[in-house]
Scaffold this motif. Sequence first.
Motif, short mmCIF file in Angstrom:
data_model
loop_
_atom_site.label_atom_id
_atom_site.label_comp_id
_atom_site.label_asym_id
_atom_site.label_seq_id
_atom_site.Cartn_x
_atom_site.Cartn_y
_atom_site.Cartn_z
N GLY A 1 -60.17 -22.74 36.68
CA GLY A 1 -60.28 -22.71 38.12
C GLY A 1 -60.48 -21.33 38.73
N ASN A 2 -60.58 -21.31 40.05
CA ASN A 2 -60.81 -20.08 40.80
C ASN A 2 -59.62 -19.68 41.66
N ARG A 3 -58.54 -20.46 41.57
CA ARG A 3 -57.38 -20.18 42.42
C ARG A 3 -56.11 -20.69 41.76
N LEU A 4 -55.04 -19.92 41.86
CA LEU A 4 -53.74 -20.30 41.31
C LEU A 4 -52.69 -20.15 42.40
N ILE A 5 -51.90 -21.21 42.59
CA ILE A 5 -50.81 -21.13 43.55
C ILE A 5 -49.51 -21.55 42.88
N MET A 6 -48.42 -20.97 43.34
CA MET A 6 -47.11 -21.30 42.80
C MET A 6 -46.23 -21.87 43.90
N PHE A 7 -45.63 -23.03 43.60
CA PHE A 7 -44.69 -23.66 44.52
C PHE A 7 -43.27 -23.24 44.16
N HIS A 8 -42.44 -23.11 45.19
CA HIS A 8 -41.01 -22.91 44.97
C HIS A 8 -40.27 -23.44 46.19
N LYS A 9 -39.43 -24.43 45.97
CA LYS A 9 -38.62 -25.02 47.03
C LYS A 9 -39.48 -25.43 48.23
N GLY A 10 -40.61 -26.07 47.95
CA GLY A 10 -41.45 -26.59 49.01
C GLY A 10 -42.31 -25.58 49.73
N ASN A 11 -42.44 -24.40 49.14
CA ASN A 11 -43.29 -23.36 49.74
C ASN A 11 -44.25 -22.80 48.70
N VAL A 12 -45.38 -22.30 49.18
CA VAL A 12 -46.29 -21.56 48.30
C VAL A 12 -45.86 -20.10 48.34
N VAL A 13 -45.37 -19.60 47.21
CA VAL A 13 -44.86 -18.23 47.16
C VAL A 13 -45.83 -17.28 46.45
N LEU A 14 -46.90 -17.84 45.92
CA LEU A 14 -47.91 -17.01 45.25
C LEU A 14 -49.26 -17.71 45.37
N ASP A 15 -50.29 -16.98 45.77
CA ASP A 15 -51.63 -17.54 45.94
C ASP A 15 -52.63 -16.49 45.47
N ILE A 16 -53.19 -16.70 44.28
CA ILE A 16 -54.10 -15.73 43.67
C ILE A 16 -55.49 -16.36 43.58
N GLN A 17 -56.50 -15.68 44.10
CA GLN A 17 -57.83 -16.25 44.21
C GLN A 17 -58.91 -15.35 43.63
#
Length: 264
Positions: A216-232
């Motif tokens: 893919g072209n994008r990576l996101i990390m969830f933590h406790k119902g939030n996106v805490v990391l968004d790498i594109q």
Amino acid sequence: MLQVKNLVKTFNKNTINEKLLFNKFNLSINEGDFVTIIGSNGAGKSTFLNILAGSLDCDSGFIEVDGNDVTKSSEYKRTTIMGRVFQNPSLGTAPSMTVLENLSMAYNKGKRFNLTRGTSKTHIPHFKELLTQLDLGLENQLNTEVGLLSGGQRQSLSLIMATMSNPKLLLLDEHTAALDPKTSEKIIELTEKIILDKKITTLMVTHNLNQAIALGNRLIMFHKGNVVLDIQRDDKKHLTIEKLLGYFDEIKSNDLISDAMLFS
């Protein structure tokens, strides 16, 4: 392409076990994005996919897919624009029906048909062509009940079925987690090929950091119902496991530090 605005989801509401997972959650996905999603157990990854697919209601918020408001649409109606592959290979197919019957249902999704007409012989050459690319011999097992197939064969079939109608959005929920490493690698190769060839906007939940980084072209990390990391885009191209684990360390959270140990 996908717009999620002010999403709220509470479990066990008005009880001692009440848990607010999503609190005015927002996320925007562009058309053609292939997004890998990581995060700890309970971070909201699968819950988010369930809400998008309509198998779980949200308390409030707004979900738009390709310009259409689907917030209150039934799960059945959403299947006309969304494809989904589950972790359990049995969930994406009807095990008591044959390979041909399963493919026919997927082919006729959203259309009015009966089973006899749905399994018309005119579709068989097309189905065989799709199955041949799997290199699993399924093109010669059209009359075999799906429940008799191996996990890898069923998951491959699920992927073909989920993408046959060219959905607007594809949801992959740890769809290789239950497979052996060799079969998992084959499914991932097939997944990437189908997504790139058909240019399907995709969200893929995975616990495999190698997959999360490579695909893919994008990576996101969830933590406790939030996106805490968004790498594109370019940042993701230069991402390594070491860098990703470094991001974990930068986020001051005991849960995330535990995840770093888990993923290492």
